[in-house]
Motif scaffolding. Structure first.
Motif, PDB file in Angstrom:
ATOM      1  N   ALA A 200     -14.831 -15.473 -30.642  1.00 30.30           N
ATOM      2  CA  ALA A 200     -13.557 -15.216 -29.968  1.00 30.30           C
ATOM      3  C   ALA A 200     -13.632 -15.462 -28.474  1.00 30.30           C
ATOM      4  O   ALA A 200     -12.601 -15.522 -27.809  1.00 30.30           O
ATOM      5  CB  ALA A 200     -13.129 -13.770 -30.231  1.00 30.30           C
ATOM      6  N   GLY A 201     -14.842 -15.616 -27.929  1.00 31.08           N
ATOM      7  CA  GLY A 201     -14.983 -15.731 -26.488  1.00 31.08           C
ATOM      8  C   GLY A 201     -14.955 -14.361 -25.845  1.00 31.08           C
ATOM      9  O   GLY A 201     -15.041 -13.331 -26.507  1.00 31.08           O
ATOM     10  N   MET A 202     -14.834 -14.343 -24.520  1.00 37.05           N
ATOM     11  CA  MET A 202     -14.827 -13.064 -23.804  1.00 37.05           C
ATOM     12  C   MET A 202     -13.514 -12.874 -23.066  1.00 37.05           C
ATOM     13  O   MET A 202     -12.785 -13.823 -22.783  1.00 37.05           O
ATOM     14  CB  MET A 202     -15.980 -13.000 -22.803  1.00 37.05           C
ATOM     15  N   CYS A 203     -13.226 -11.641 -22.751  1.00 37.24           N
ATOM     16  CA  CYS A 203     -12.164 -11.313 -21.815  1.00 37.24           C
ATOM     17  C   CYS A 203     -12.863 -11.076 -20.481  1.00 37.24           C
ATOM     18  O   CYS A 203     -13.406  -9.994 -20.231  1.00 37.24           O
ATOM     19  CB  CYS A 203     -11.408 -10.075 -22.270  1.00 37.24           C
ATOM     20  N   GLY A 204     -12.919 -12.117 -19.670  1.00 32.62           N
ATOM     21  CA  GLY A 204     -13.666 -12.041 -18.427  1.00 32.62           C
ATOM     22  C   GLY A 204     -13.450 -13.275 -17.576  1.00 32.62           C
ATOM     23  O   GLY A 204     -12.673 -14.167 -17.931  1.00 32.62           O
ATOM     24  N   ASP A 205     -14.162 -13.324 -16.463  1.00 31.70           N
ATOM     25  CA  ASP A 205     -14.071 -14.426 -15.503  1.00 31.70           C
ATOM     26  C   ASP A 205     -14.962 -15.575 -15.977  1.00 31.70           C
ATOM     27  O   ASP A 205     -16.186 -15.436 -16.025  1.00 31.70           O
ATOM     28  CB  ASP A 205     -14.513 -13.921 -14.130  1.00 31.70           C
ATOM     29  N   ALA A 237      -9.616 -13.123 -14.745  1.00 31.02           N
ATOM     30  CA  ALA A 237     -10.176 -13.185 -16.098  1.00 31.02           C
ATOM     31  C   ALA A 237      -9.210 -13.837 -17.065  1.00 31.02           C
ATOM     32  O   ALA A 237      -7.991 -13.752 -16.917  1.00 31.02           O
ATOM     33  CB  ALA A 237     -10.518 -11.780 -16.586  1.00 31.02           C
ATOM     34  N   THR A 238      -9.777 -14.493 -18.065  1.00 31.31           N
ATOM     35  CA  THR A 238      -9.013 -15.020 -19.196  1.00 31.31           C
ATOM     36  C   THR A 238      -9.136 -14.043 -20.361  1.00 31.31           C
ATOM     37  O   THR A 238     -10.228 -13.601 -20.700  1.00 31.31           O
ATOM     38  CB  THR A 238      -9.550 -16.386 -19.632  1.00 31.31           C
ATOM     39  N   LEU A 239      -8.005 -13.720 -20.947  1.00 31.37           N
ATOM     40  CA  LEU A 239      -7.989 -12.915 -22.167  1.00 31.37           C
ATOM     41  C   LEU A 239      -8.228 -13.869 -23.334  1.00 31.37           C
ATOM     42  O   LEU A 239      -7.405 -14.739 -23.602  1.00 31.37           O
ATOM     43  CB  LEU A 239      -6.631 -12.227 -22.304  1.00 31.37           C
TER      44      LEU A 239
END
Length: 274
Positions: A200-205, A237-239
């Motif tokens: 899913a990836g991360m919720c972060g920079d 950050a990208t959600l």
């Protein structure tokens, strides 16, 4: 049902993105149930009680953890009091908390959430994730006691994640990988009706090295020497995560869309790009 899963929340930037964005997504996308992986939400190492409460207040129905489940000591006690937080099924047998649970969703429906840790390339030898998931999926069959089922497979190897996806195919609404912080482009519905995404990836920079400020990871890669501690990156950050719609009768997936909101990655979601 309309389900949203958000990948590993990374430090303050990730927490801010979830707290500022998730309430609007819940309303705009008419979400029925939201799962957030929070195991890196507190300085990149585990989840504190205070940060767990922030994410739950922002709209998460369930928080999953991972191999850093108990890096923050207060989680050892808090997870026993807060049923909306899950640690991995195949963690140490004496670990507090639970690795799977049925949750209430709108309309009296039940959502099963389960998490397991992989074994390949992980630093500690965790027990078999397949047998742990088998017991839970048999106990709460999809389309019967569970209107929808979400499996978070927290591991390093994409091959192991894919194997878990096929192992659960037809028995879970969604199998999604976490841990590597890099979103994959293989969102699909498997032949048995299970939505699948390797990570899913991360919720972060993302202007970082998997969520950490670049300087120290680069130094270690280039010189082999350690100078400072890793520090979570604090830029916008990208959600990152995945959206799934399920059939109300069978619980199987009808639609899957990667989610990228804000930050540096191309934006997408159930409404398409933009």
């Amino acid at each position: 049902m309309r389900l949203l899963f958000l990948g590993d929340v990374m430090g303050r930037a990730g927490r801010t993105a979830v707290c500022e964005t998730l309430p609007k997504l819940r309303k705009d996308w008419r979400l029925d149930f939201v799962v957030v992986n929070g195991e890196n939400a507190s300085s990149g190492h585990g989840l504190t009680t205070a940060h767990a409460e922030l994410l739950l207040k922002a709209g998460a129905d369930c928080l999953t953890l991972g191999d850093h489940a108990f890096d923050q000591r207060d989680m050892l006690q808090y997870i026993e009091k807060e049923p909306r937080i899950l640690r991995p099924l195949n963690y140490a047998k004496t670990a507090p908390g639970s690795g799977a649970r049925l949750f209430e969703a709108p309309g009296g429906r039940k959502v099963l959430v389960a998490q397991a840790l992989g074994q390949v390339f992980m630093k500690r030898p965790f027990s078999d994730p397949f047998s742990a998931l088998e017991t839970v999926l048999r106990t709460h069959p999809l389309g019967a006691s569970a209107a929808a089922s979400i499996v978070d497979i927290h591991c390093e190897a994409t091959s192991e994640k894919m194997a878990v996806g096929h192992f659960c195919d037809g028995r879970a609404s969604l199998v999604v990988g976490t841990h590597t912080h890099v979103p994959t482009a293989d969102a699909m519905i498997l032949s048995g009706g299970t939505a699948y995404l390797s990570d899913a990836g991360m919720c972060g920079d993302y202007d970082s090295v998997i969520g950490m400020e670049k300087e120290e990871p680069l130094r270690r890669f280039i010189t082999g020497m350690q100078k400072n501690r890793f520090t979570p990156a604090r830029g916008p950050a990208t959600l990152s995560g995945v959206y799934v719609e399920t059939d109300d009768r069978t619980g199987k997936a009808l639609r899957i869309d990667p989610v990228r909101v804000g930050g540096r990655l191309q934006q997408s979601g159930p409404g398409g790009a933009g």
